[in-house]
Structures are given as structure tokens and as C-alpha cells.
Design a protein around this motif. Structure first.
Motif, PDB file in Angstrom:
ATOM      1  N   LEU A  97      45.374  57.320  35.721  1.00  0.00           N
ATOM      2  CA  LEU A  97      45.833  56.401  34.558  1.00  0.00           C
ATOM      3  C   LEU A  97      46.918  55.911  34.712  1.00  0.00           C
ATOM      4  O   LEU A  97      46.945  53.726  34.721  1.00  0.00           O
ATOM      5  CB  LEU A  97      46.516  57.274  33.243  1.00  0.00           C
ATOM      6  N   LEU A  98      47.642  55.575  36.302  1.00  0.00           N
ATOM      7  CA  LEU A  98      48.260  55.211  36.403  1.00  0.00           C
ATOM      8  C   LEU A  98      47.426  53.926  37.177  1.00  0.00           C
ATOM      9  O   LEU A  98      48.321  52.790  36.668  1.00  0.00           O
ATOM     10  CB  LEU A  98      48.884  56.301  37.889  1.00  0.00           C
ATOM     11  N   LEU A  99      46.581  54.172  38.104  1.00  0.00           N
ATOM     12  CA  LEU A  99      45.446  53.252  38.408  1.00  0.00           C
ATOM     13  C   LEU A  99      44.974  52.088  37.797  1.00  0.00           C
ATOM     14  O   LEU A  99      44.912  50.852  37.712  1.00  0.00           O
ATOM     15  CB  LEU A  99      44.356  54.205  39.207  1.00  0.00           C
ATOM     16  N   CYS A 100      44.591  52.998  36.462  1.00  0.00           N
ATOM     17  CA  CYS A 100      44.511  51.903  35.100  1.00  0.00           C
ATOM     18  C   CYS A 100      45.173  51.053  34.480  1.00  0.00           C
ATOM     19  O   CYS A 100      45.319  49.641  34.687  1.00  0.00           O
ATOM     20  CB  CYS A 100      43.664  52.177  34.224  1.00  0.00           C
ATOM     21  N   LEU A 101      46.726  51.146  34.931  1.00  0.00           N
ATOM     22  CA  LEU A 101      47.913  50.583  34.442  1.00  0.00           C
ATOM     23  C   LEU A 101      48.057  49.585  35.800  1.00  0.00           C
ATOM     24  O   LEU A 101      48.747  48.544  36.006  1.00  0.00           O
ATOM     25  CB  LEU A 101      49.444  51.459  34.021  1.00  0.00           C
ATOM     26  N   ALA A 102      47.768  50.463  36.690  1.00  0.00           N
ATOM     27  CA  ALA A 102      47.831  48.932  37.856  1.00  0.00           C
ATOM     28  C   ALA A 102      46.672  47.905  37.775  1.00  0.00           C
ATOM     29  O   ALA A 102      47.087  46.769  38.289  1.00  0.00           O
ATOM     30  CB  ALA A 102      47.340  49.703  39.919  1.00  0.00           C
ATOM     31  N   TYR A 103      45.858  48.335  37.480  1.00  0.00           N
ATOM     32  CA  TYR A 103      44.616  47.798  37.543  1.00  0.00           C
ATOM     33  C   TYR A 103      44.810  46.630  36.218  1.00  0.00           C
ATOM     34  O   TYR A 103      45.100  45.265  36.820  1.00  0.00           O
ATOM     35  CB  TYR A 103      43.234  48.078  37.226  1.00  0.00           C
ATOM     36  N   TYR A 104      45.379  46.595  35.127  1.00  0.00           N
ATOM     37  CA  TYR A 104      45.547  45.924  34.362  1.00  0.00           C
ATOM     38  C   TYR A 104      47.465  44.731  34.533  1.00  0.00           C
ATOM     39  O   TYR A 104      47.264  43.603  34.258  1.00  0.00           O
ATOM     40  CB  TYR A 104      46.311  46.141  32.956  1.00  0.00           C
ATOM     41  N   LEU A 105      47.793  45.712  35.302  1.00  0.00           N
ATOM     42  CA  LEU A 105      48.997  44.014  35.487  1.00  0.00           C
ATOM     43  C   LEU A 105      48.348  43.205  36.611  1.00  0.00           C
ATOM     44  O   LEU A 105      49.277  41.632  36.780  1.00  0.00           O
ATOM     45  CB  LEU A 105      50.133  45.364  36.568  1.00  0.00           C
ATOM     46  N   ILE A 106      47.657  43.755  37.848  1.00  0.00           N
ATOM     47  CA  ILE A 106      47.365  43.093  39.009  1.00  0.00           C
ATOM     48  C   ILE A 106      46.112  41.930  38.359  1.00  0.00           C
ATOM     49  O   ILE A 106      46.279  41.054  38.352  1.00  0.00           O
ATOM     50  CB  ILE A 106      46.901  43.678  39.941  1.00  0.00           C
ATOM     51  N   THR A 107      45.305  42.100  37.335  1.00  0.00           N
ATOM     52  CA  THR A 107      44.268  41.095  36.931  1.00  0.00           C
ATOM     53  C   THR A 107      45.205  40.354  36.358  1.00  0.00           C
ATOM     54  O   THR A 107      44.835  39.452  35.872  1.00  0.00           O
ATOM     55  CB  THR A 107      43.151  41.975  35.926  1.00  0.00           C
ATOM     56  N   ARG A 108      46.001  40.649  35.259  1.00  0.00           N
ATOM     57  CA  ARG A 108      47.285  40.180  34.415  1.00  0.00           C
ATOM     58  C   ARG A 108      48.360  38.867  34.776  1.00  0.00           C
ATOM     59  O   ARG A 108      47.794  37.556  34.947  1.00  0.00           O
ATOM     60  CB  ARG A 108      47.787  40.511  33.673  1.00  0.00           C
ATOM     61  N   LYS A 109      48.373  39.201  36.584  1.00  0.00           N
ATOM     62  CA  LYS A 109      49.014  38.182  37.390  1.00  0.00           C
ATOM     63  C   LYS A 109      47.710  37.641  37.389  1.00  0.00           C
ATOM     64  O   LYS A 109      48.517  36.476  38.049  1.00  0.00           O
ATOM     65  CB  LYS A 109      49.463  39.217  37.787  1.00  0.00           C
ATOM     66  N   GLN A 110      46.448  38.249  37.804  1.00  0.00           N
ATOM     67  CA  GLN A 110      45.836  36.887  38.280  1.00  0.00           C
ATOM     68  C   GLN A 110      45.263  35.656  37.394  1.00  0.00           C
ATOM     69  O   GLN A 110      45.255  34.574  38.350  1.00  0.00           O
ATOM     70  CB  GLN A 110      44.723  37.552  39.364  1.00  0.00           C
ATOM     71  N   ARG A 111      45.174  36.498  36.297  1.00  0.00           N
ATOM     72  CA  ARG A 111      44.995  35.065  35.669  1.00  0.00           C
ATOM     73  C   ARG A 111      46.018  34.711  35.140  1.00  0.00           C
ATOM     74  O   ARG A 111      46.417  33.025  34.204  1.00  0.00           O
ATOM     75  CB  ARG A 111      44.581  35.950  34.526  1.00  0.00           C
ATOM     76  N   ALA A 112      47.324  34.651  34.457  1.00  0.00           N
ATOM     77  CA  ALA A 112      48.385  33.839  34.459  1.00  0.00           C
ATOM     78  C   ALA A 112      48.376  32.724  35.041  1.00  0.00           C
ATOM     79  O   ALA A 112      48.079  32.782  36.220  1.00  0.00           O
ATOM     80  CB  ALA A 112      49.956  34.324  34.704  1.00  0.00           C
TER      81      ALA A 112
END
Length: 461
Positions: free
Chosen positions: A446-461
Motif C-alpha cells: 500500500l505504501l508503494l502504491c501511494l508513493a507511485y501516485y505521488l511520483i506520477t502526480r508530480k510528473q504530470r504537474a
């Protein structure tokens, strides 16, 4: 229109590993100290029927080797199975598979370096444990910092020690069983059924033992990470994957057959004490002087070999994540001799943490880390099989030719192997050794899923 496979991304890694080195790196990562010392654990659960468990697990590992080789021969690039999973299952599975594998291997490295320190205390009992741990860590890091061809040669001969020991053990055991040894009559195979029968604890115990036994085959997937540095990955990686599983299967099945045929299964210790290893007992019977000292040297080299290979694997995994933008770009940098030293440095930090936990919190935190290692590795196996199904479907849909290497019987074989691995994973809560797998694995997932969401969100920003 028929599409061509995309060329691999330039990574800066050097293609310097020969076929024999690739093959021995795979063996080195898969055979640690557990085979020599802790094989009694599986025997204590299943009795002589542990042979069945090792044979069944070997088929699952062989299916994985073929499935992985089928894809890697088409995609011999950095990241190994992680890059393939990303390509065919998507970014999140690719991210999870690599980071959870990195964590699992770092735990293994920490446990191996602690074990190596304890083995050195066999000769120097007054030596503080932290000293050999620091010394071995420095030496293995130095080996990994050198050009990859030197690392490959070092690991080839290091791993050869334990392979030769296993071959000698099996050979002596078979001779003892059939012909006898000087001063010892042939023992035959009576011990297989003389102490409660071949299935003393029932079929259920054989299934419970599979969690422990499958753990012995983990590392089969590691050979894919050599693809970006192999001189001929299309030939060497598939060959090494297949040969590794076949050798492991023969070593484990024949090794267990020798042990439970010579020694009563209920007297085989599950302890980690070198003096209680089944190998030591057989070598004592043969009359080899200082058998315990010789085996201590062997298990020491086995621990260092596994540590050495896993440091290599974790560095390459971090490097591939950085290339894909899923780890800081800082770790994508390679040195002048083609070694990802920065990524290796991250693994060294993990090594220090795992070793510290193994030493200071063995009774509480370390079982959780071991559970995470098994959980992570089995999740990776499931994702590899899922990627192989998607790989075949895409190539068929795009009119691309089949891979030169193919898993026989797929997709049926693939699905059966996935069901087996899933069943083993679901069994882990019922085994004393790995009942922490879900407790540690699910939160980390679950922690990895959250980390992936935050990383990809930052990349799209």
C-alpha cells in the motif's frame, strides 16, 4: 502493419558478462546458507516427503524461468523483469515489482552479512560481531564497484565453491547409500520409511513445507537483471535461467534424498549451528578431518557469494528505476567503468539498516523483514507470469513473431504456476517461519502504491 520491437534505452552499462559468468551469478544469488544449514527446517515439517515439495517447487521455478526467458530474449534491457512488467502490465506494477524486490533483496543482504560475521566467530569467538560485518560489507562493496567483468569473474569462482561442495556431498551420499564407505556399511534407503513412514506428518505437512521450500528457489528471476550487461543476452540469459533451475532442482531434490536416506528425518536439526549441519555429519562419517571447519568455510563463502550477487541486483534495480523516472535521476548515473555506483550506495544504506535490525531486533523486527522478503518475491513471480500472458497476447495482436524461447504448454502452464504461487502465498500465515509475510507485505504494498501516485502526480504537474 507489423511493428518492430523498440530498441533498448541507452543506460551506460557495459556488456561485459560472459555466458558462464551470467550462469554462475544466477546460481550465486539463489543458493545461500539456507541450503547448507536450514534445510532441516523443511525436513522437520514434512519428513522424508520433503523430496516431493522440492520437486513440485522446482517445476514452478522452471515455469518461471521459461516465462522470463521468453520475454527477456526479446527485451534484453536494463531493469530485467521490472522493465518487462512495466512494458506489458503498466507503470504501477512495474514500479511495485522493482521496489518490493529491492526491499526483499536488501533484507536478504543484511541477513547474509550477519550470518557471515557469525560464521567467522566460529574460529574467533571473541571477535565483536560488528567488526566482520563492517569488513565484509566493505569488501563486497569494493568488488561491486569494480568493472562488471571483474565482478562477474569474482562471483564465478566464489559461487563455484558451494556448487562443488554440493556435488561432492551428493556424490559421497550416493556412494554411502549404495556401496558404503570405509568402515561403514551401505545404509540403503531404509530411513525413508523407517521413522513413521514416508509421510509421517501427512500431505498437509508437505503443503506447509512448500512455503519454506519455495523460498529456496527465490532468485531464479535474478538472472534477467544481467541482460543489460551480458555480451550475448539473447543466448546467455535464457540458457542461464533454464540451467539454474535445473541445477537447483537436482541439487535440492538429490541433496534432500541423500539427507533423509542417511539420517533419520526426526534427528535432522533445523538449527543454524554449523556443527549440526547434515553436511558436517556426512563428512564426519567419511572421515574428512576438521569437517566442521571446512563446512564453516563453505557456508561463509556461500553467505558472501549471495550477498555479493544481491548487491549487484539491487544496484541494477535502482538504476533502472531512475532511468524510468521512478527513482531520483541521481541514481541513473554510472561511473567511467559502467558501474551504477550511486545506486550501489543506496543499496549499501539498506544493507546497513537491515544488518542493524538483524543484530539489534532479531526477535521482533527482523521476522517482519523476512516475511516482507518472501511476500515481495512471490508478488514479483505472480507479476512475471501475468506479464508473460500479456506479452503473448500483444505480440499476437500486433502480428509479431513468437519469441525464440517459449514456455511449453502456455498459457495453461502459466495459469497453473500462478495458482500454485498464489496458494503458497495464502499458506504463509499458517507457517511459523513466514507468518509475518502478510503483516509486513500488505502495508508495504500500500505504501508503494501511494508513493507511485505521488511520483506520477508530480510528473504530470
Amino acid at each position: 502493419m507489423v511493428q518492430e520491437d523498440a530498441p533498448p534505452v541507452e543506460t551506460g552499462l557495459r556488456r561485459s558478462l560472459s555466458g558462464r559468468q551470467v550462469g554462475m551469478i544466477a546460481i550465486g544469488g539463489a543458493i545461500g546458507t539456507g541450503f547448507f544449514l536450514s534445510s532441516g527446517l523443511a525436513i522437520s515439517i514434512a519428513g522424508p516427503a520433503v523430496i516431493i515439495a522440492y520437486a513440485v517447487a522446482a517445476f514452478a521455478a522452471l515455469a518461471l524461468a521459461f516465462a522470463l526467458a521468453e520475454m527477456i530474449v526479446v527485451h534484453p534491457e536494463a531493469g530485467g523483469f521490472g522493465a518487462v512488467i512495466r512494458e506489458y502490465l503498466g507503470g504501477l506494477p512495474g514500479f511495485i515489482s522493482r521496489w518490493i524486490y529491492w526491499a526483499a533483496q536488501v533484507v536478504n543482504i543484511g541477513s547474509e552479512v550477519i550470518a557471515a560475521g557469525l560464521y567467522l566467530q566460529f574460529w574467533y569467538p571473541e571477535l565483536p560481531l560488528w567488526m566482520p560485518v563492517v569488513a565484509f560489507s566493505a569488501v563486497m562493496l569494493a568488488v561491486n564497484i569494480t568493472a562488471v567483468r571483474f565482478f562477474g569473474e569474482f562471483e564465478y569462482w566464489f559461487a563455484m565453491i558451494k556448487v562443488a561442495t554440493i556435488v561432492v556431498f551428493i556424490g559421497l551420499g550416493v556412494i554411502y547409500m549404495i556401496f558404503g564407505l570405509p568402515g561403514q556399511e551401505a545404509v540403503g534407503v531404509d530411513a525413508l520409511t523407517a521413522h513413521g513412514g514416508f509421510l509421517p506428518n501427512g500431505l498437509g505437512a508437505v503443503w506447509l513445507a512448500l512455503a519454506v521450500v519455495t523460498f529456496s528457489y527465490l532468485g531464479t528471476e535474478a538472472v534477467s537483471l544481467t541482460a543489460a550487461e551480458s555480451k550475448n543476452p539473447g543466448r546467455d540469459v535464457p540458457r542461464a535461467a533454464r540451467n539454474t533451475v535445473l541445477r537447483l532442482g537436482l541439487f535440492y531434490v538429490l541433496g534432500m534424498l541423500v539427507i533423509v536416506s542417511i539420517l533419520p528425518w526426526n534427528q535432522v536439526s533445523g538449527s543454524d549451528a554449523v556443527t549440526e549441519s547434515p553436511f558436517v555429519r556426512l563428512f564426519d562419517l567419511v572421515g574428512i578431518p576438521a569437517a566442521a571447519g571446512i563446512m564453516n568455510f563453505v557456508v561463509l563463502t556461500a553467505a558472501l557469494s549471495a550477498m555479493n550477487t544481491n548487491l549487484y541486483l539491487t544496484a541494477r534495480m535502482t538504476h533502472s528505476l531512475a532511468i524510468d523516472g521512478l527513482a531520483p535521476k541521481f541514481f541513473a548515473k554510472v561511473s567511467g567503468n559502467g558501474v551504477p555506483r550511486r545506486a550501489l550506495g543506496l543499496s549499501a544504506i539498506g544493507l546497513a539498516l537491515a544488518a542493524a535490525v538483524a543484530y539489534y531486533a532479531e526477535a521482533s523486527a527482523f521476522p517482519l523483514l523476512i516475511g516482507l522478503a518472501l511476500f515481495g518475491a512471490l508478488i514479483v513471480w505472480l507479476l512475471i507470469f501475468a506479464a508473460q500472458i500479456a506479452f503473448r497476447r500483444r505480440r499476437a495482436a500486433e502480428g509479431l513473431p513468437p519469441s525464440p524461447v517459449r514456455l511449453p504448454g502456455a498459457p495453461v502452464t502459466t495459469v497453473l504456476a500462478m495458482l500454485f504461487i498464489a496458494a503458497v502465498l495464502l499458506t504463509t500465515p499458517f507457517t511459523a517461519q513466514f507468518n509475518t509475510a502478510w503483516k509486513a507485505g500488505v502495508p508495504f504494498l500500500l505504501l508503494l502504491c501511494l508513493a507511485y501516485y505521488l511520483i506520477t502526480r508530480k510528473q504530470r504537474a
